[in-house]
Motif scaffolding. Structure first.
Motif, PDB file in Angstrom:
ATOM      1  N   GLY A 143       0.796  -1.222   0.000  1.00  0.00           N
ATOM      2  CA  GLY A 143       0.000   0.000   0.000  1.00  0.00           C
ATOM      3  C   GLY A 143       0.825   1.267   0.000  1.00  0.00           C
ATOM      4  O   GLY A 143       0.295   2.352  -0.252  1.00  0.00           O
ATOM      5  N   LEU A 144       2.132   1.145   0.280  1.00  0.00           N
ATOM      6  CA  LEU A 144       3.003   2.314   0.250  1.00  0.00           C
ATOM      7  C   LEU A 144       3.499   2.560  -1.176  1.00  0.00           C
ATOM      8  O   LEU A 144       3.688   1.610  -1.939  1.00  0.00           O
ATOM      9  CB  LEU A 144       4.215   2.109   1.163  1.00  0.00           C
ATOM     10  N   PRO A 145       3.733   3.820  -1.549  1.00  0.00           N
ATOM     11  CA  PRO A 145       4.404   4.090  -2.827  1.00  0.00           C
ATOM     12  C   PRO A 145       5.754   3.384  -2.861  1.00  0.00           C
ATOM     13  O   PRO A 145       6.371   3.146  -1.812  1.00  0.00           O
ATOM     14  CB  PRO A 145       4.558   5.612  -2.830  1.00  0.00           C
ATOM     15  N   SER A 146       6.225   3.054  -4.052  1.00  0.00           N
ATOM     16  CA  SER A 146       7.411   2.206  -4.189  1.00  0.00           C
ATOM     17  C   SER A 146       8.639   2.760  -3.474  1.00  0.00           C
ATOM     18  O   SER A 146       9.366   2.013  -2.808  1.00  0.00           O
ATOM     19  CB  SER A 146       7.722   1.977  -5.672  1.00  0.00           C
ATOM     20  N   VAL A 147       8.881   4.062  -3.587  1.00  0.00           N
ATOM     21  CA  VAL A 147      10.057   4.647  -2.938  1.00  0.00           C
ATOM     22  C   VAL A 147       9.953   4.510  -1.422  1.00  0.00           C
ATOM     23  O   VAL A 147      10.928   4.161  -0.740  1.00  0.00           O
ATOM     24  CB  VAL A 147      10.221   6.127  -3.340  1.00  0.00           C
ATOM     25  N   GLU A 148       8.756   4.758  -0.880  1.00  0.00           N
ATOM     26  CA  GLU A 148       8.557   4.642   0.564  1.00  0.00           C
ATOM     27  C   GLU A 148       8.652   3.189   1.020  1.00  0.00           C
ATOM     28  O   GLU A 148       9.169   2.899   2.101  1.00  0.00           O
ATOM     29  CB  GLU A 148       7.201   5.227   0.951  1.00  0.00           C
ATOM     30  N   ALA A 149       8.150   2.276   0.208  1.00  0.00           N
ATOM     31  CA  ALA A 149       8.203   0.860   0.562  1.00  0.00           C
ATOM     32  C   ALA A 149       9.647   0.384   0.668  1.00  0.00           C
ATOM     33  O   ALA A 149      10.031  -0.300   1.627  1.00  0.00           O
ATOM     34  CB  ALA A 149       7.447   0.034  -0.475  1.00  0.00           C
ATOM     35  N   LEU A 150      10.457   0.762  -0.300  1.00  0.00           N
ATOM     36  CA  LEU A 150      11.865   0.361  -0.271  1.00  0.00           C
ATOM     37  C   LEU A 150      12.601   1.019   0.894  1.00  0.00           C
ATOM     38  O   LEU A 150      13.445   0.388   1.541  1.00  0.00           O
ATOM     39  CB  LEU A 150      12.525   0.711  -1.602  1.00  0.00           C
ATOM     40  N   THR A 163      17.235   3.067   0.593  1.00  0.00           N
ATOM     41  CA  THR A 163      16.955   4.454   0.240  1.00  0.00           C
ATOM     42  C   THR A 163      17.783   4.866  -0.974  1.00  0.00           C
ATOM     43  O   THR A 163      18.879   4.346  -1.204  1.00  0.00           O
ATOM     44  CB  THR A 163      17.272   5.393   1.415  1.00  0.00           C
ATOM     45  N   LYS A 164      17.213   5.773  -1.740  1.00  0.00           N
ATOM     46  CA  LYS A 164      17.884   6.298  -2.933  1.00  0.00           C
ATOM     47  C   LYS A 164      18.342   5.168  -3.850  1.00  0.00           C
ATOM     48  O   LYS A 164      19.496   5.111  -4.283  1.00  0.00           O
ATOM     49  CB  LYS A 164      19.068   7.190  -2.535  1.00  0.00           C
ATOM     50  N   ARG A 165      17.397   4.272  -4.147  1.00  0.00           N
ATOM     51  CA  ARG A 165      17.697   3.146  -5.032  1.00  0.00           C
ATOM     52  C   ARG A 165      16.722   3.140  -6.213  1.00  0.00           C
ATOM     53  O   ARG A 165      15.839   2.281  -6.304  1.00  0.00           O
ATOM     54  CB  ARG A 165      17.615   1.831  -4.264  1.00  0.00           C
ATOM     55  N   PRO A 166      16.867   4.104  -7.123  1.00  0.00           N
ATOM     56  CA  PRO A 166      15.974   4.132  -8.293  1.00  0.00           C
ATOM     57  C   PRO A 166      16.089   2.878  -9.145  1.00  0.00           C
ATOM     58  O   PRO A 166      15.148   2.519  -9.857  1.00  0.00           O
ATOM     59  CB  PRO A 166      16.430   5.378  -9.056  1.00  0.00           C
ATOM     60  N   ASP A 167      17.239   2.188  -9.057  1.00  0.00           N
ATOM     61  CA  ASP A 167      17.399   0.950  -9.815  1.00  0.00           C
ATOM     62  C   ASP A 167      16.428  -0.120  -9.325  1.00  0.00           C
ATOM     63  O   ASP A 167      15.826  -0.855 -10.132  1.00  0.00           O
ATOM     64  CB  ASP A 167      18.836   0.441  -9.702  1.00  0.00           C
TER      65      ASP A 167
END
Length: 218
Positions: A55-62, A68-72
């Motif tokens: 349920g969290l946005p992908s950036v927040e979930a990761l 953190t800071k893992r766009p890959d």
């Protein structure tokens, strides 16, 4: 069927819905894809651990999982979801519920999904046709749990917040609804969690049919 937490009579005009865990059962698509991507990157994470981010946005979930800071990883996760697309289904009773509610209330969609993401998942089911108002990620400056997405939907529906019900399955959903001064109903069919919502949610619905049957009594 459902539990009403509020006792006052409200003149409900609009019902808004979350998507993941509320209309569409997307849990296994997102969670299995995330688990696989992390395994490919050398991280063994249990299903229970990844489920805590559902349920969290992908950036927040990761970030919740420590990445953190893992766009890959974000990109890989989004791409891997395509492998599990066939697992996405509407929850049983959703279409009947929406058909019934649409005869009496204005309906709206408020989700943290991107528009293209939702439309791709919904393509086989066409639930989008039930919602004249749809608010997606990127349409407001802030996402849930801020009230902005719900506020935008209510503005487009010309509905006072006190006469609206937002149905979702997460704490972010409830926090957003109450921050917007709208009512919140828990989609109990989409989550096994109950404790944080007891005494806080305005209603707890155990199945979609309960919404159709009980929303007029809120």
């Amino acid at each position: 069927m459902g539990t009403l937490m509020s006792t006052g009579e409200l003149n409900m005009q609009a019902i808004l819905f979350d998507v993941d865990g509320t209309l569409l059962d997307t849990e296994h698509m997102y969670m299995l894809a995330l688990q696989a991507v992390l395994a490919d990157a050398g991280y063994q994470v249990s299903y229970e651990q990844v489920y805590a981010t559902f349920g969290l946005p992908s950036v927040e979930a990761l970030a919740y999982l420590g990445f953190t800071k893992r766009p890959d990883l974000v990109q890989a996760w989004q791409e891997r979801c395509q492998n599990y697309q066939a697992r996405v289904q509407p929850f049983p009773g959703i279409r009947t519920m929406l058909t019934t509610l649409g005869q009496h209330y204005q309906l709206g969609l408020v989700t943290s999904n991107q528009a293209a993401e939702f439309l791709e998942h919904d393509r086989p089911f066409n639930l989008s046709t039930f919602f004249p108002v749809q608010v997606f990620a990127g349409q407001t400056k802030r996402r849930k749990p801020a009230p902005d997405p719900i506020n935008l939907a209510l503005k487009q529906l010309a509905c006072p917040p006190g006469q609206a019900l937002y149905i979702g399955d997460s704490l972010h959903d409830m926090q957003a609804a109450h921050a917007a001064q709208a009512n919140f109903g828990l989609a109990g069919w989409g989550t096994t969690v109950r404790q944080p919502f007891l005494g806080q949610a305005d209603a707890i619905f155990e199945e979609p049919a309960a919404v159709s049957e009980q929303v007029g009594r809120l």
